[in-house]
Design an enzyme around this catalytic site. Structure first.
Site, PDB file in Angstrom:
ATOM      1  N   HIS A 196      38.499  -6.209  22.683  1.00 39.14           N
ATOM      2  CA  HIS A 196      37.092  -5.778  22.766  1.00 39.14           C
ATOM      3  C   HIS A 196      36.471  -6.203  24.088  1.00 39.14           C
ATOM      4  O   HIS A 196      36.907  -7.155  24.740  1.00 39.14           O
ATOM      5  CB  HIS A 196      36.277  -6.333  21.592  1.00 39.14           C
ATOM      6  CG  HIS A 196      35.879  -7.774  21.765  1.00 39.14           C
ATOM      7  ND1 HIS A 196      34.767  -8.148  22.473  1.00 39.14           N
ATOM      8  CD2 HIS A 196      36.469  -8.907  21.331  1.00 39.14           C
ATOM      9  CE1 HIS A 196      34.672  -9.469  22.461  1.00 39.14           C
ATOM     10  NE2 HIS A 196      35.702  -9.955  21.778  1.00 39.14           N
ATOM     11  N   CYS A 197      35.458  -5.455  24.480  1.00 44.27           N
ATOM     12  CA  CYS A 197      34.560  -5.846  25.558  1.00 44.27           C
ATOM     13  C   CYS A 197      33.162  -5.759  24.933  1.00 44.27           C
ATOM     14  O   CYS A 197      33.039  -5.933  23.720  1.00 44.27           O
ATOM     15  CB  CYS A 197      34.752  -4.979  26.808  1.00 44.27           C
ATOM     16  SG  CYS A 197      34.739  -3.195  26.532  1.00 44.27           S
ATOM     17  N   HIS A 198      32.133  -5.509  25.714  1.00 46.88           N
ATOM     18  CA  HIS A 198      30.804  -5.460  25.092  1.00 46.88           C
ATOM     19  C   HIS A 198      30.659  -4.273  24.148  1.00 46.88           C
ATOM     20  O   HIS A 198      30.157  -4.411  23.041  1.00 46.88           O
ATOM     21  CB  HIS A 198      29.695  -5.445  26.144  1.00 46.88           C
ATOM     22  CG  HIS A 198      29.441  -6.798  26.696  1.00 46.88           C
ATOM     23  ND1 HIS A 198      28.868  -7.812  25.977  1.00 46.88           N
ATOM     24  CD2 HIS A 198      29.721  -7.330  27.906  1.00 46.88           C
ATOM     25  CE1 HIS A 198      28.802  -8.896  26.697  1.00 46.88           C
ATOM     26  NE2 HIS A 198      29.315  -8.640  27.877  1.00 46.88           N
TER      27      HIS A 198
END
Length: 160
Positions: A97-99
């Protein structure tokens, strides 16, 4: 698409890329505190924000400290790809995941798939088909391709 209070899109659901490999946003990782319906055991956090999840929820978290819109730290990228490989080979279920699951984490997952024998651009197209909000920052995409010697370095825009 609506934005949450921090300004990041968080309404797109967690995306299953492969069996035991998921892609999402920061909120998806945080939501594991209250339930883990996909039995995620490993989280690859592509952001600079620390993620605190109790060990009862997941086995392992790797922190990438990657800013969006910046070149990948090549050693961290290599390490993350290898970490995903080892987690999956060991029977784990991974969330990258990222933001918002739009740029960094999709490129990381496409890079992992490339190391498994997939064509990078086709892998990214597949990810975009599964998660239509994916739109990697050009520098993130090109620097990952450069790190793994993937040609062409040009930004691939077909398949959407």
């Amino acid at each position: 698409m609506p934005l949450d209070q921090t300004g990041y899109r968080n309404t797109f659901p967690l995306t299953k890329v492969l069996d035991r490999l998921f892609l999402g946003g920061f909120k998806d990782a945080e939501d594991l505190r209250s339930g883990n319906p996909h039995n995620i055991t490993h989280i690859c956090n592509c952001t600079t924000e620390p993620l605190t999840i109790p060990s009862r929820c997941v086995t392992s978290i790797i922190q990438m400290d990657q800013l969006d819109g910046h070149d990948w730290d090549v050693q961290k990228l290599y390490s993350a790809v290898d970490w995903i490989r080892r987690a999956l080979l060991g029977g784990g279920t991974v969330l990258a995941h990222c933001h918002a699951g739009i740029s960094r984490s999709p490129v990381l997952v496409a890079t992992y798939l490339y190391t498994c024998g997939f064509d990078f651009d086709r892998a990214l197209d597949r990810i975009k088909a599964q998660r239509p909000i994916v739109q990697p920052a050009p520098v993130v995409l090109v620097s990952a391709k450069r790190a793994f010697g993937i040609s062409p370095l040009a930004i691939h825009t077909t398949g959407r």
